[in-house]
Design a protein around this motif. Structure first.
Motif, PDB file in Angstrom:
ATOM      1  N   GLY A 139       0.819  -1.211   0.000  1.00  0.00           N
ATOM      2  CA  GLY A 139       0.000   0.000   0.000  1.00  0.00           C
ATOM      3  C   GLY A 139       0.848   1.254   0.000  1.00  0.00           C
ATOM      4  O   GLY A 139       0.554   2.227  -0.710  1.00  0.00           O
TER       5      GLY A 139
ATOM      6  N   LEU B 129       2.210   1.886  -3.455  1.00  0.00           N
ATOM      7  CA  LEU B 129       1.204   2.504  -4.323  1.00  0.00           C
ATOM      8  C   LEU B 129       1.009   3.979  -3.987  1.00  0.00           C
ATOM      9  O   LEU B 129       0.954   4.827  -4.877  1.00  0.00           O
TER      10      LEU B 129
ATOM     11  N   HIS C  56       3.637   6.317  -5.235  1.00  0.00           N
ATOM     12  CA  HIS C  56       3.613   6.530  -6.685  1.00  0.00           C
ATOM     13  C   HIS C  56       2.418   7.360  -7.161  1.00  0.00           C
ATOM     14  O   HIS C  56       2.459   7.923  -8.252  1.00  0.00           O
ATOM     15  N   ALA C  57       1.383   7.433  -6.362  1.00  0.00           N
ATOM     16  CA  ALA C  57       0.169   8.150  -6.772  1.00  0.00           C
ATOM     17  C   ALA C  57       0.416   9.615  -7.147  1.00  0.00           C
ATOM     18  O   ALA C  57      -0.031  10.059  -8.213  1.00  0.00           O
TER      19      ALA C  57
ATOM     20  N   ILE D  96       2.145   9.809 -10.564  1.00  0.00           N
ATOM     21  CA  ILE D  96       1.219   9.501 -11.654  1.00  0.00           C
ATOM     22  C   ILE D  96       0.326  10.707 -11.947  1.00  0.00           C
ATOM     23  O   ILE D  96       0.098  11.071 -13.104  1.00  0.00           O
TER      24      ILE D  96
ATOM     25  N   ILE E  21      -6.137   6.018 -12.903  1.00  0.00           N
ATOM     26  CA  ILE E  21      -5.197   5.111 -12.244  1.00  0.00           C
ATOM     27  C   ILE E  21      -4.610   5.783 -11.006  1.00  0.00           C
ATOM     28  O   ILE E  21      -4.488   5.154  -9.941  1.00  0.00           O
ATOM     29  N   GLY E  22      -4.259   7.055 -11.105  1.00  0.00           N
ATOM     30  CA  GLY E  22      -3.703   7.778  -9.961  1.00  0.00           C
ATOM     31  C   GLY E  22      -4.656   7.829  -8.781  1.00  0.00           C
ATOM     32  O   GLY E  22      -4.260   7.617  -7.625  1.00  0.00           O
TER      33      GLY E  22
ATOM     34  N   VAL F 295      -5.090   4.178  -7.424  1.00  0.00           N
ATOM     35  CA  VAL F 295      -3.894   3.779  -6.684  1.00  0.00           C
ATOM     36  C   VAL F 295      -3.907   4.405  -5.286  1.00  0.00           C
ATOM     37  O   VAL F 295      -3.527   3.767  -4.297  1.00  0.00           O
ATOM     38  N   THR F 296      -4.367   5.649  -5.189  1.00  0.00           N
ATOM     39  CA  THR F 296      -4.472   6.305  -3.885  1.00  0.00           C
ATOM     40  C   THR F 296      -5.471   5.563  -2.999  1.00  0.00           C
ATOM     41  O   THR F 296      -5.180   5.267  -1.835  1.00  0.00           O
TER      42      THR F 296
ATOM     43  N   LEU G  64      -6.642   2.399  -3.309  1.00  0.00           N
ATOM     44  CA  LEU G  64      -6.190   1.040  -3.025  1.00  0.00           C
ATOM     45  C   LEU G  64      -5.048   1.036  -2.010  1.00  0.00           C
ATOM     46  O   LEU G  64      -5.038   0.236  -1.071  1.00  0.00           O
ATOM     47  N   GLY G  65      -4.093   1.937  -2.180  1.00  0.00           N
ATOM     48  CA  GLY G  65      -2.972   2.011  -1.241  1.00  0.00           C
ATOM     49  C   GLY G  65      -3.429   2.312   0.168  1.00  0.00           C
ATOM     50  O   GLY G  65      -2.938   1.725   1.142  1.00  0.00           O
TER      51      GLY G  65
END
Length: 132
Positions: free
Chosen positions: A77, A80, A83-84, A87, A108-109, A112-113, A115-116
């Motif tokens: 997490g 991710l 990287h958010a 992205i 996706i950004g 990802v936020t 989900l992380g």
């Protein structure tokens, strides 16, 4: 990991301020009369702030993960979440100027936020139960 989240949060906020200056100096030249494009810039600007604030909060409040599967999930997490903002910055400069409703990178950004952050919940819950 905590320091990394703090660093990414602070740098992300600085980049957020930079994109704000970019928009302030470039509007209305960036979007002309296309109000939809203007709103896309502003939306991505706010998404960047969101991802940066999540990292900042984790940098302030994150505790070491309990051993086991929860620590691995939290580490994934964190990966991710770190990287958010990257992205979303790329999406701000690459996707938005195209003014296309298909903004996969932005989606996706944000995903990802989410989900992380969700991947940190089992560890946080276990820590609360462990303290009781």
């Amino acid at each position: 990991m905590r320091r990394l989240h703090l660093l990414f949060g602070l740098v992300g906020i600085a980049v957020f301020l930079g994109t704000g200056v970019y928009m302030a100096r470039g509007f209305p030249g960036l979007y002309g009369t296309n109000e939809a494009l203007r709103f896309m810039y502003r939306a991505n600007h706010i998404y960047l702030l969101l991802a940066s604030l999540v990292n900042l909060a984790l940098g302030i409040y994150l505790r070491p993960a309990l051993p086991g599967w929860r620590s691995k999930l939290a580490a994934a997490g964190s990966f991710l979440l770190l990287h958010a903002p990257v992205i979303l910055v790329v999406a701000f400069f690459v996707e938005v100027p195209k003014a296309s409703p298909d903004r996969a990178m932005t989606g996706i950004g944000i995903f990802v936020t989410l989900l992380g952050l969700l991947m940190h919940l089992p560890n946080a819950r276990a820590q609360r139960q462990h303290q009781s």
